[in-house]
Design an enzyme around this catalytic site. Structure first.
Site, mmCIF file in Angstrom:
data_model
loop_
_atom_site.group_PDB
_atom_site.id
_atom_site.type_symbol
_atom_site.label_atom_id
_atom_site.label_comp_id
_atom_site.label_asym_id
_atom_site.label_seq_id
_atom_site.Cartn_x
_atom_site.Cartn_y
_atom_site.Cartn_z
ATOM 1 N N TYR A 62 0.729 -1.259 -0.090
ATOM 2 C CA TYR A 62 -0.122 0.128 -0.074
ATOM 3 C C TYR A 62 0.908 1.160 0.143
ATOM 4 O O TYR A 62 1.621 1.571 0.915
ATOM 5 C CB TYR A 62 -0.877 -0.002 1.168
ATOM 6 C CG TYR A 62 -1.854 -1.132 1.410
ATOM 7 C CD1 TYR A 62 -2.208 -1.931 0.247
ATOM 8 C CD2 TYR A 62 -2.381 -1.519 2.625
ATOM 9 C CE1 TYR A 62 -3.107 -3.028 0.302
ATOM 10 C CE2 TYR A 62 -3.411 -2.562 2.566
ATOM 11 C CZ TYR A 62 -3.604 -3.332 1.595
ATOM 12 O OH TYR A 62 -4.426 -4.326 1.877
ATOM 13 N N HIS A 130 -0.333 -12.102 1.546
ATOM 14 C CA HIS A 130 -1.399 -11.277 0.768
ATOM 15 C C HIS A 130 -1.917 -12.082 -0.180
ATOM 16 O O HIS A 130 -3.266 -12.019 -0.419
ATOM 17 C CB HIS A 130 -0.633 -10.055 0.399
ATOM 18 C CG HIS A 130 -1.661 -8.925 0.146
ATOM 19 N ND1 HIS A 130 -0.993 -7.623 0.038
ATOM 20 C CD2 HIS A 130 -2.849 -8.839 0.189
ATOM 21 C CE1 HIS A 130 -2.182 -6.823 -0.084
ATOM 22 N NE2 HIS A 130 -3.466 -7.553 0.102
ATOM 23 N N SER A 209 -13.080 -5.194 2.401
ATOM 24 C CA SER A 209 -14.104 -4.640 1.655
ATOM 25 C C SER A 209 -15.715 -5.002 2.251
ATOM 26 O O SER A 209 -16.470 -5.326 1.358
ATOM 27 C CB SER A 209 -14.020 -4.894 0.193
ATOM 28 O OG SER A 209 -12.922 -4.247 -0.413
ATOM 29 N N PRO A 210 -15.859 -4.854 3.544
ATOM 30 C CA PRO A 210 -17.151 -5.252 3.838
ATOM 31 C C PRO A 210 -18.108 -4.391 3.843
ATOM 32 O O PRO A 210 -19.412 -4.704 3.757
ATOM 33 C CB PRO A 210 -17.030 -5.392 5.583
ATOM 34 C CG PRO A 210 -15.952 -4.179 5.849
ATOM 35 C CD PRO A 210 -14.801 -4.247 4.534
ATOM 36 N N LEU A 211 -17.853 -3.329 3.159
ATOM 37 C CA LEU A 211 -19.105 -2.427 2.554
ATOM 38 C C LEU A 211 -19.114 -2.425 1.075
ATOM 39 O O LEU A 211 -19.539 -1.409 0.392
ATOM 40 C CB LEU A 211 -18.689 -1.123 3.119
ATOM 41 C CG LEU A 211 -18.743 -0.847 4.672
ATOM 42 C CD1 LEU A 211 -18.373 0.605 5.183
ATOM 43 C CD2 LEU A 211 -20.077 -1.159 5.295
ATOM 44 N N GLY A 212 -18.756 -3.451 0.355
ATOM 45 C CA GLY A 212 -19.008 -3.342 -0.921
ATOM 46 C C GLY A 212 -18.036 -2.318 -1.626
ATOM 47 O O GLY A 212 -18.310 -1.765 -2.712
ATOM 48 N N ARG A 213 -16.942 -1.786 -1.126
ATOM 49 C CA ARG A 213 -16.145 -0.812 -1.752
ATOM 50 C C ARG A 213 -17.016 0.605 -1.553
ATOM 51 O O ARG A 213 -16.637 1.338 -2.533
ATOM 52 C CB ARG A 213 -15.529 -1.018 -2.995
ATOM 53 C CG ARG A 213 -14.621 -2.428 -3.039
ATOM 54 C CD ARG A 213 -13.821 -2.594 -4.344
ATOM 55 N NE ARG A 213 -13.234 -3.773 -4.305
ATOM 56 C CZ ARG A 213 -12.098 -4.197 -3.958
ATOM 57 N NH1 ARG A 213 -11.433 -3.400 -3.121
ATOM 58 N NH2 ARG A 213 -11.659 -5.504 -3.661
ATOM 59 N N GLY A 214 -17.541 0.546 -0.770
ATOM 60 C CA GLY A 214 -18.574 1.853 -0.452
ATOM 61 C C GLY A 214 -19.838 1.710 -1.187
ATOM 62 O O GLY A 214 -20.656 2.591 -0.674
#
Length: 336
Positions: A62, A130, A209-214
């Site tokens: 990152y 990773h 990404s638990p929020l679906g990438r926003g």
């Protein structure tokens, strides 16, 4: 917003690690999701610790390399409060060029030493591979990682985006604490084989990404929601491509309705759904702003009934989401 700590969960039973019930994905503070603000990133990290969000997730790639330095600077003086997770294996050059996936033992050792230096710590709490290097036997990679544990440089081992077979092989070399993989209302294939394998072996699950990438926050309304340098509009994420984006946003509409009924935000509802999937599940929603961090923390207080959970899974059918998680060039690196 309260400063009462949000509580803890235990990742895994074979090699358990106690972490905050929600973690913080730090990637976007340095790369991929639009403009960066280092001052706000530091403030967000400090606020996270104040709220009891002590499970911080980063990776050497990152930035590249700058995100670990950012996290290290932020936790200086508060190391004992934090569980630091970082990753190796997606090899990049200093200029950001992607060099491929590397699981060779000599690279594992070098990558760990470099991460320790950037983080400014004497040990890593949770060290993940990773991405799985298909050219190197899993036993060789995890043999080197086991040596890092024996040397005191790493406390717990994890793996990311691995198949059930690879998880078993890695776990046989040294007990795994966690698997990190994408999991949300929008991505549920982990439920078929991976999650049962984890529970059989006593390995925790860390959904990224638990929020679906926003997408599941309700904040994305169309292409105009993204800046030009946001990777979600680059073609690398097909679910945000023209033709797919609106269809996927249509799936979010019922989530908005349930959230309104529960008196919480859509993002809090999506995180609460994940938390309800088991006490061995610890999502790591990423953000680079304090306001969104505080919103995410509120998910720990959202209580869902069995009827709520059923309504959500029915509102977003698994086969209704349009587009793969990544561009086809990267899909071959998943579930290896």
């Amino acid at each position: 917003m309260t400063t009462t700590p949000i509580g803890t969960r235990k990742l895994g039973t074979s090699a358990p690690l106690t972490v905050s019930i929600l973690g913080l994905g730090c990637m976007g503070m340095s790369e991929f999701y639009g403009a960066r603000d280092e001052s706000e990133a530091h403030a967000t990290l400090h606020r996270a610790l104040d709220l009891g969000v002590t499970f911080l997730d980063t990776a050497d790639m990152y930035g590249p390399f700058t995100n670990e330095k950012l996290v290290g600077d932020a936790i200086a003086g508060r190391r004992d409060e934090v569980q630091v997770a970082t990753k190796f294996g997606n090899e990049r050059a200093e200029d950001g060029t992607r060099l491929g996936i590397n699981g060779r033992p000599d690279y594992v050792r070098r990558a760990c030493d470099a991460s320790l230096q950037r983080l400014g710590v004497d040990h890593i709490d949770l060290y993940y591979q990773h991405r799985v290097d298909r050219t190197v036997p899993t036993e060789e990679t995890f043999g080197a990682m086991k040596e890092l544990v024996e040397a005191g440089k790493v406390r717990h081992l994890g793996i990311s985006e691995a198949s059930a077979d690879t998880i078993r092989r890695a776990h046989a070399v040294h007990p795994l604490t966690a698997l990190q993989t994408e999991y949300s209302l929008f991505t549920r294939d982990v439920e078929d084989e991976i999650l049962p394998t984890l529970r059989e072996l006593g390995i925790g699950l860390v959904p990224y990404s638990p929020l679906g990438r926003g997408m599941l926050t309700g904040a994305i309304t169309g292409p105009e929601s993204f800046s030009d340098d946001d990777s979600r509009r680059s073609g690398y994420f097909p679910r945000f491509a023209d033709g797919a984006l609106q269809k996927n946003l249509d799936l979010v509409a019922p989530v908005l309705a349930v959230a309104a009924d529960k008196g919480c935000t859509p993002g809090q509802l999506a995180l609460a759904w994940l938390l309800a999937q088991g006490d061995d599940v610890v999502p790591i929603p990423g953000t680079k702003r304090r306001a969104y961090l505080e919103e995410n923390v509120g998910a720990a207080s959202v209580s869902l009934t069995p009827e709520d959970l059923l309504a959500l899974t029915e509102a977003v059918p698994r086969d209704a989401v349009v587009g793969t998680r990544y561009h086809e060039s990267a899909m071959g690196n998943l579930n290896a």
